[in-house]
Each structure stands twice: as structure tokens, then as C-alpha cells.
Design a protein around this motif. Structure first.
Motif, mmCIF file in Angstrom:
data_model
loop_
_atom_site.group_PDB
_atom_site.id
_atom_site.type_symbol
_atom_site.label_atom_id
_atom_site.label_comp_id
_atom_site.label_asym_id
_atom_site.label_seq_id
_atom_site.Cartn_x
_atom_site.Cartn_y
_atom_site.Cartn_z
ATOM 1 N N GLN A 138 18.973 -25.847 -47.118
ATOM 2 C CA GLN A 138 18.488 -25.237 -46.073
ATOM 3 C C GLN A 138 17.720 -26.278 -45.157
ATOM 4 N N MET A 139 16.890 -27.054 -45.580
ATOM 5 C CA MET A 139 16.343 -27.925 -44.767
ATOM 6 C C MET A 139 15.716 -28.951 -45.135
ATOM 7 N N ILE A 140 15.469 -30.004 -44.351
ATOM 8 C CA ILE A 140 14.866 -31.356 -44.861
ATOM 9 C C ILE A 140 13.650 -31.695 -43.448
ATOM 10 N N GLY A 141 12.553 -31.955 -44.326
ATOM 11 C CA GLY A 141 11.400 -32.181 -43.388
ATOM 12 C C GLY A 141 10.989 -33.838 -43.501
ATOM 13 N N ILE A 142 10.570 -34.420 -42.543
ATOM 14 C CA ILE A 142 10.138 -35.785 -42.578
ATOM 15 C C ILE A 142 8.880 -35.805 -41.657
ATOM 16 N N GLY A 143 7.682 -36.397 -42.401
ATOM 17 C CA GLY A 143 6.383 -36.243 -41.832
ATOM 18 C C GLY A 143 5.474 -35.468 -42.549
ATOM 19 N N ILE A 144 4.686 -34.755 -41.724
ATOM 20 C CA ILE A 144 3.527 -33.969 -42.355
ATOM 21 C C ILE A 144 3.977 -32.882 -43.276
ATOM 22 N N ASP A 145 5.174 -32.237 -42.980
ATOM 23 C CA ASP A 145 5.451 -30.988 -44.058
ATOM 24 C C ASP A 145 5.789 -31.744 -45.564
ATOM 25 N N ALA A 146 6.374 -32.892 -45.197
ATOM 26 C CA ALA A 146 6.813 -33.680 -46.589
ATOM 27 C C ALA A 146 5.618 -34.082 -47.340
ATOM 28 N N HIS A 147 4.475 -34.731 -46.383
ATOM 29 C CA HIS A 147 3.305 -34.900 -47.051
ATOM 30 C C HIS A 147 2.803 -33.947 -47.844
ATOM 31 N N ILE A 148 2.822 -32.575 -47.457
ATOM 32 C CA ILE A 148 2.415 -31.325 -47.854
ATOM 33 C C ILE A 148 2.981 -31.193 -49.223
ATOM 34 N N VAL A 149 4.468 -31.093 -49.240
ATOM 35 C CA VAL A 149 5.185 -31.089 -50.243
ATOM 36 C C VAL A 149 4.750 -32.111 -51.539
ATOM 37 N N HIS A 150 4.909 -33.394 -51.099
ATOM 38 C CA HIS A 150 4.552 -34.422 -52.009
ATOM 39 C C HIS A 150 3.182 -34.173 -52.772
ATOM 40 N N LYS A 261 19.997 -40.628 -38.333
ATOM 41 C CA LYS A 261 19.269 -41.607 -38.917
ATOM 42 C C LYS A 261 17.790 -41.750 -38.622
ATOM 43 N N ILE A 262 16.889 -41.941 -39.579
ATOM 44 C CA ILE A 262 15.349 -41.876 -39.184
ATOM 45 C C ILE A 262 14.856 -43.149 -39.579
ATOM 46 N N GLU A 263 14.090 -44.081 -38.914
ATOM 47 C CA GLU A 263 13.503 -45.104 -39.368
ATOM 48 C C GLU A 263 11.951 -45.100 -38.696
ATOM 49 N N ALA A 264 11.335 -45.845 -39.393
ATOM 50 C CA ALA A 264 9.987 -46.374 -39.095
ATOM 51 C C ALA A 264 9.369 -47.677 -39.590
ATOM 52 N N ASN A 265 8.278 -47.722 -39.226
ATOM 53 C CA ASN A 265 7.702 -49.117 -39.564
ATOM 54 C C ASN A 265 7.113 -48.975 -40.909
ATOM 55 N N THR A 266 6.884 -47.839 -41.384
ATOM 56 C CA THR A 266 6.155 -47.576 -42.709
ATOM 57 C C THR A 266 7.056 -46.607 -43.227
ATOM 58 N N ARG A 267 6.953 -46.416 -44.598
ATOM 59 C CA ARG A 267 7.754 -45.513 -45.347
ATOM 60 C C ARG A 267 7.025 -43.780 -45.178
ATOM 61 N N ILE A 268 7.785 -43.223 -44.526
ATOM 62 C CA ILE A 268 7.402 -41.889 -44.114
ATOM 63 C C ILE A 268 7.993 -40.914 -45.137
ATOM 64 N N PRO A 269 7.284 -39.977 -45.710
ATOM 65 C CA PRO A 269 7.787 -38.735 -46.854
ATOM 66 C C PRO A 269 8.637 -37.859 -46.197
ATOM 67 N N ILE A 270 9.741 -37.559 -47.432
ATOM 68 C CA ILE A 270 10.806 -36.775 -46.799
ATOM 69 C C ILE A 270 10.543 -35.523 -47.782
ATOM 70 N N GLN A 271 10.793 -34.402 -47.606
ATOM 71 C CA GLN A 271 11.141 -33.241 -48.575
ATOM 72 C C GLN A 271 12.390 -32.729 -48.059
ATOM 73 N N SER A 272 13.184 -32.198 -49.114
ATOM 74 C CA SER A 272 14.486 -31.233 -48.991
ATOM 75 C C SER A 272 14.396 -30.115 -49.812
ATOM 76 N N ASP A 273 14.553 -28.959 -49.112
ATOM 77 C CA ASP A 273 14.276 -27.566 -49.755
ATOM 78 C C ASP A 273 13.261 -27.364 -50.404
ATOM 79 N N GLY A 274 11.987 -27.993 -49.963
ATOM 80 C CA GLY A 274 10.598 -27.864 -50.592
ATOM 81 C C GLY A 274 10.231 -28.679 -51.764
ATOM 82 N N ASP A 275 11.363 -29.448 -52.004
ATOM 83 C CA ASP A 275 10.917 -30.472 -53.151
ATOM 84 C C ASP A 275 10.816 -31.935 -52.623
ATOM 85 N N ALA A 276 9.984 -32.718 -53.066
ATOM 86 C CA ALA A 276 9.759 -34.227 -52.617
ATOM 87 C C ALA A 276 11.036 -35.029 -52.825
ATOM 88 N N ARG A 277 11.239 -35.597 -51.998
ATOM 89 C CA ARG A 277 12.772 -36.514 -51.903
ATOM 90 C C ARG A 277 12.474 -37.967 -51.404
#
Ligand code: ATP
Length: 297
Positions: A138-150, A261-277
Motif C-alpha cells: 500500500q504505502m511507504i513513508g520516509i520521515g515523520i510518519d515513519a518516526h511515529i511508526v518506529h 531513490k532517497i538519500e540524506a546526510n543522516t539515516r532517516i526512518p522508513i515505514q512500510s505498510d505501517g511497520d518499521a523498515r
């Protein structure tokens, strides 16, 4: 004569653990002359192992994921490309995929729909990060919504359901700095963003429409880029989302793509379908193998 051979993979920790729903669903299928096997998961990732074994056995026409979006994604991972039909018994917390495909939340109606035999071919997304590959339905989130899931408490989620996300959202807004990411789209354009949502469908966080023009049946996914470091602007975007006006927001850009492709200077959290990834860097692209998914007529 046996109608269908159906395996049901149940995540006993999903949502509010509605065991009676599973039993009623199975009873209905058996009364309709289906041969049903029920398997319970014992740990994270177990649904993939079970689904793969059942699909490889060649004995089952349908495999039911009984759980939330995370369980469906795990079962999908085990059967993608096999020709076995993926069915969904939505007993999770948010159940976004079930809302997306208009799957009946009433287990009897759901079982009756499965017996009717309608299905659709879908192309899930593949996430490559932390040296692993995983499927997202369904969906992948990178950033704050993944921080919430983590950081969300699974105990609180079981106790109060979706309301637990509200508490964690407030905490994450306080704790999470909106780091900047570079998002390369199809290897051509590069965009800056502080939060990214990649979605195969229209719905998000249950049955709220985030991307109404996004269709599961299309191959490409939608990429929503939030492009401001301001938390106030983010709150404004969240309010616009609940009012169905996200596309009107100043700091939002939405594009269609088949690879990012997603890159950043720091490791940013990822969630996939509501689970931490895990974290960035990450590449997300459309799976080369399709899924057959049961849908109502
Ligand atoms: N027996 C188990 N013990 C612990 N965790 C499990 C077990 N079986 C599955 N899981 C994990 O439970 C997690 C949550 O499952 P799932 O997403 O289906 O439910 P949910 O979070 O309640 O629903 P939703 O994603 O729709 O909000 C998944 O990461 C899955 O791997």
C-alpha cells in the motif's frame, strides 16, 4: 466435492485480535465446501515463510492474510508471482489496503465474495534498504510518519487502536527534526523533501483519502513530497489532509513514478505498510512480479 482449497494465515497479535471473526470466516468457507487450513504466525516475518511454503506446495488456490497491512505485505512477499490468489481478512488496526479494495469488513460477506472468485492483478512496490528487499502493498513513508511508526507503543495500539497514533504523532512532532532528503525520481529530476509518502493507492491512515487520483490497478505509484522544514507547515498539511485538500497545500508536490531513490546526510526512518523498515538510503521501485488479489465483484 471440494470447492476451493484455502489456507488462512492469522496474525494473532494484529489489531484487537478478533479471533471470533476468523472462526466465523472459516466456518462459512467450510459450509460452502471449501477445504480450509488455518496457520497462526509465531513471530514477525513468519507469515512470509508460511505463505511461501503453502504456495510452493501447489495445494492451495487461495491464501488469506488475516491481520492488518503488515500481515498482508508479509503474505504477499511469500506468494508474489506464484499465481495463488491473495485474500484479505481485515482484522488489523488501520486496514488501509482493505479500504482501498473495498473488501468487506464483515467476515461472512468477505468469505462469500472470495467464493464468487473475482480477482485483480496488482503490482506492489519493492523497497531496497539496509541491504534487504521487502514488498509493500500500500504505502511507504520516509520521515515523520515513519518516526511515529518506529516509536509507537504496540501495547497502547492494542489497547486504544488508532488513537495511539495521535499520541505518538504529538511526541514525534516534538522529537523529530525535519531532516532534508534528496529524492531522485526515475533517475531524472531530483527534488528536496523533509517527508515523503509513496503510495500505490488513494487511502492513508485507515479510510482517509490522501491521493484520490492514485489507483492500485495502475503500475506507477504516487510520490508525495513535503518540502518545508517547518513543523507549523506540516501541521497545516495534516489539517488539509483531513479536510481532503492536501493537493492545495503550498509545500506539497505530488508526482507519479515507477522508481525513486532517497538519500540524506543522516539515516532517516522508513515505514512500510505501517511497520518499521529501517532507514535511508533507499530505493523504491515497482515489483517485476505481480500479485493476484481477491476483490468483491
Ligand atoms: N506472532 C507474532 N508475534 C509478534 N509479532 C507478529 C506475530 N505475527 C506477526 N507479527 C507482526 O505484527 C506486526 C503488525 O501486524 P499487522 O500490520 O498485520 O497488524 P496491525 O499493525 O494491527 O494492523 P495495520 O497495519 O492495518 O495497522 C507485523 O509487523 C507482523 O510481522
Amino acid at each position: 466435492m471440494v470447492n476451493q482449497r484455502i489456507a488462512v494465515i492469522v496474525n494473532p497479535t494484529a489489531g484487537k485480535r478478533r479471533h471470533h471473526s476468523v472462526q466465523r470466516f472459516v466456518d462459512y468457507l467450510e459450509k460452502a465446501n471449501c477445504e480450509v487450513l488455518v496457520k497462526k504466525t509465531r513471530f514477525q516475518g513468519h507469515a512470509t515463510e508460511l505463505a511461501r511454503e503453502l504456495a510452493d506446495s501447489g495445494e492451495y488456490t487461495h491464501i488469506v492474510a488475516a491481520g492488518g497491512d503488515g500481515t498482508i505485505a508479509e503474505v504477499a512477499e511469500g506468494i508474489v508471482g506464484s499465481g495463488v490468489i491473495l485474500c484479505v481478512l481485515p482484522i488489523g488496526t488501520a486496514n488501509v489496503f482493505a479500504h482501498e479494495l473495498s473488501i468487506a469488513f464483515n467476515e461472512i460477506q468477505n468469505a462469500a465474495d472470495i467464493i464468487k472468485g473475482h480477482w485483480v492483478r496488482l503490482w506492489p512496490a519493492c523497497l531496497f534498504n539496509d541491504g534487504k528487499r521487502s514488498l509493500s502493498i500500500q504505502m511507504i513513508g520516509i520521515g515523520i510518519d515513519a518516526h511515529i511508526v518506529h516509536h509507537i507503543s504496540s501495547r497502547l495500539k492494542r489497547m486504544i487502536g488508532k488513537t495511539a497514533y495521535l499520541f505518538q504523532t504529538i511526541r514525534s512532532l516534538w522529537q523529530y527534526p525535519f531532516y532534508e532528503m534528496l529524492v531522485s525520481i526515475e533517475g531524472r529530476a531530483t527534488e528536496k523533501a523533509t517527508a515523503v509518502i509513496i503510495s500505490k493507492g488513494a487511502f492513508y491512515a485507515g479510510n482517509y483519502r490522501l491521493l484520490p487520483w492514485s489507483k492500485q490497478k495502475e503500475k506507477a505509484f504516487s510520490v508525495l513530497l513535503f518540502q518545508s522544514p517547518s513543523k507549523m507547515s506540516y501541521l497545516y498539511a495534516v489539517a488539509a489532509f483531513f479536510m481532503g485538500k492536501i493537493a492545495d497545500c503550498k509545500h506539497i508536490k505530488i508526482v507519479k513514478a515507477e522508481k525513486v531513490k532517497i538519500e540524506a546526510n543522516t539515516r532517516i526512518p522508513i515505514q512500510s505498510d505501517g511497520d518499521a523498515r529501517g532507514c535511508t538510503p533507499a530505493t523504491i521501485e515497482i515489483s517485476t512480479k505481480a500479485l493476484k488479489v481477491a476483490i468483491p465483484a
